[in-house]
Design an enzyme around this catalytic site. Sequence first.
Site, short mmCIF file in Angstrom:
data_model
loop_
_atom_site.label_atom_id
_atom_site.label_comp_id
_atom_site.label_asym_id
_atom_site.label_seq_id
_atom_site.Cartn_x
_atom_site.Cartn_y
_atom_site.Cartn_z
N THR A 1 0.84 -1.20 0.00
CA THR A 1 0.00 0.00 0.00
C THR A 1 0.87 1.24 0.00
O THR A 1 1.89 1.31 0.70
CB THR A 1 -0.94 0.03 1.22
N PHE B 1 1.08 5.10 0.98
CA PHE B 1 0.52 6.11 1.88
C PHE B 1 1.09 7.47 1.51
O PHE B 1 2.21 7.57 0.98
CB PHE B 1 0.89 5.81 3.33
#
Length: 297
Positions: free
Chosen positions: A192, A194
């Site tokens: 992921t 961020f």
Amino acid sequence: MESFPKSALARVEEMTKAAAADPARAVSFQGAPGANSHLAALEVDPDCLPVPCFSFEDAIDAVKEGRAARAVIPIENSLHGRVADIHFLLPESGLSIIGEHFMRIRHCLMAKHADAKLTTAMSHPQALGQCRHFLRAKGITPIAYADTAAAAAFVADSDDEGAAAVAPPIAAGIYGLEMIQEGIEDDDRNTTRFVVLSRDPVIPDADGGTLMTTFIFEVKNIPAALYKAMGGFATNGVNMTKLESYQNGASFAATEFFADIEGAPGDPAVDRALEELAFHCNKVRLLGTYKQERKRG
């Protein structure tokens, strides 16, 4: 705060109180203690004081209102794509992107008892999407919840013996659950991205690295507007690493684009490309310039 499950409330209150005493070190994140965003905040700044927030809006508001100096927000995942609504929330927030961070995501199936016959699994929609093949193969029904760790807390509070949660392994220890299986994500490269947000923009020093700039734009609703708008990046040698479209409003005639480029305003090539982009657009808005962080393997 009252929206969190009972098992999470004491920790949320403790962390929020600590951050309130030193807001300059506070970093807000969406989720209960033990969520992936909590872990990401600590990776971004191991000395920070993480502030759990029930929603993305709450995490952003904490920065806008001065209760936190920064927020760490997920924007996209390698398996499940864009985090819902984030392209709307970032521009509306008025905050600036001052950094990015890539984190390897590991999911664990956890429940109250190791030998329970599991029928449902609760988690954030992104986490459920990243584990959809595993859950389907096990005949477990996914149920969306606000975040991964809060789902673990909810299961801990529940009387449903067939309920499980999909959350980071640390959440099992925090909320007293049994880990049924680790590494249930559908790809072991699951990552992921961020972004780090603050009230004020920070112009970083490249220090031999690469700077990134993120912006949104809306092209004029005429033939070949996007093609012409992109031409300036090609002719000026500016590398665009991301271009994603989304609809703004109900007319379906005002498409906006979210883009990342390598480089920063002040670089003549970037300035020329952005100037040409603006000529073909109704609007262009810079969201931030920051150091590029390469994905860790």
